[in-house]
Design a protein around this motif. Structure first.
Motif, PDB file in Angstrom:
ATOM      1  N   LYS A 145       1.299 133.772  51.661  1.00  0.00           N
ATOM      2  CA  LYS A 145       2.096 134.212  50.507  1.00  0.00           C
ATOM      3  C   LYS A 145       3.546 134.523  50.886  1.00  0.00           C
ATOM      4  O   LYS A 145       4.482 134.095  50.216  1.00  0.00           O
ATOM      5  N   TYR A 146       3.736 135.282  51.962  1.00  0.00           N
ATOM      6  CA  TYR A 146       5.081 135.705  52.356  1.00  0.00           C
ATOM      7  C   TYR A 146       5.965 134.539  52.801  1.00  0.00           C
ATOM      8  O   TYR A 146       7.170 134.673  52.897  1.00  0.00           O
ATOM      9  N   HIS A 147       5.348 133.387  53.076  1.00  0.00           N
ATOM     10  CA  HIS A 147       6.087 132.231  53.591  1.00  0.00           C
ATOM     11  C   HIS A 147       6.345 131.174  52.516  1.00  0.00           C
ATOM     12  O   HIS A 147       7.052 130.203  52.746  1.00  0.00           O
ATOM     13  N   ILE A 148       5.801 131.379  51.321  1.00  0.00           N
ATOM     14  CA  ILE A 148       5.877 130.366  50.256  1.00  0.00           C
ATOM     15  C   ILE A 148       7.311 130.024  49.859  1.00  0.00           C
ATOM     16  O   ILE A 148       7.712 128.863  49.836  1.00  0.00           O
ATOM     17  N   SER A 149       8.112 131.019  49.523  1.00  0.00           N
ATOM     18  CA  SER A 149       9.463 130.766  48.996  1.00  0.00           C
ATOM     19  C   SER A 149      10.347 130.070  50.021  1.00  0.00           C
ATOM     20  O   SER A 149      11.053 129.107  49.702  1.00  0.00           O
TER      21      SER A 149
END
Length: 197
Positions: A145-149
């Protein structure tokens, strides 16, 4: 008494803690709200029932990411599974990824690669190369999740087709969230300084 002309004056020692505290408060006020939107609540995509993409790429970094991407492919989400495998061969934590890459599935095509460089940028370059070679116009990328953007911003530079960013279902500890806020923010700075794919 005034300092001689040209002399370097320094702030009294007691001003530094105050200035550091102000800097930290400002940093927190900027990073937390922005980071919340980018890291804790990013825009993610899903594969609806019956929806498919040409290929699904599992980013390196977490064994769970590769296994979730494999699950999506085995459920019919794509006919090609791509696995980034930058892991040390002697690390038992990543043995499931090595086992996956050594397998010979019959229901889908499996492509494993070692990114060069061993970063998200290297993974995006390989995806772009494979997509061009195979005429893929719709791919999914599975990431934490934290790496998506940040991944979306990097892959968009290398892959011009439709991109679905799919969140791997991970349990993330609070201390890791703190680390990731700092790491991903520094990563965005790096992306801003880089040109092209």
């Amino acid at each position: 008494m005034t300092a001689p002309r040209g002399a370097v004056t320094s702030l009294p020692a007691r001003r530094w803690p105050r200035r550091l505290a102000i800097f930290l408060v400002v940093a927190v006020l900027v990073i937390v709200p922005t980071g919340g939107r980018l890291y804790s609540f990013p825009h993610t995509d899903t594969l609806a029932d019956g929806e498919t993409v040409d290929a699904i790429l599992a980013l390196g970094g977490r064994t769970e990411t590769a296994l979730y991407a494999q699950q999506l492919v085995e459920q019919g989400g794509a006919s090609v599974l791509i696995v980034s495998d930058p892991y040390p061969t002697d690390d038992p934590d990543f043995q499931p990824v090595h086992d996956l890459c050594a397998s010979k599935p019959t229901d889908y095509q499996l492509i494993c690669f070692r990114p060069d460089p061993m970063t998200t940028r290297g993974e995006a370059r390989e995806l772009g190369r494979l997509a061009q070679e195979n005429d893929w116009d719709r791919v999914g990328v599975v990431a934490a999740k934290y790496h998506i953007s940040r991944t979306r911003s990097i892959v968009d530079r290398c892959y011009p087709g439709t991109l679905l960013m799919i969140e791997a279902p991970l349990s993330i500890r609070p201390l890791n969230w703190t680390y990731q806020y700092v790491r991903q923010t520094l990563g965005y700075v790096k992306v801003a300084l880089q040109d092209g794919c």
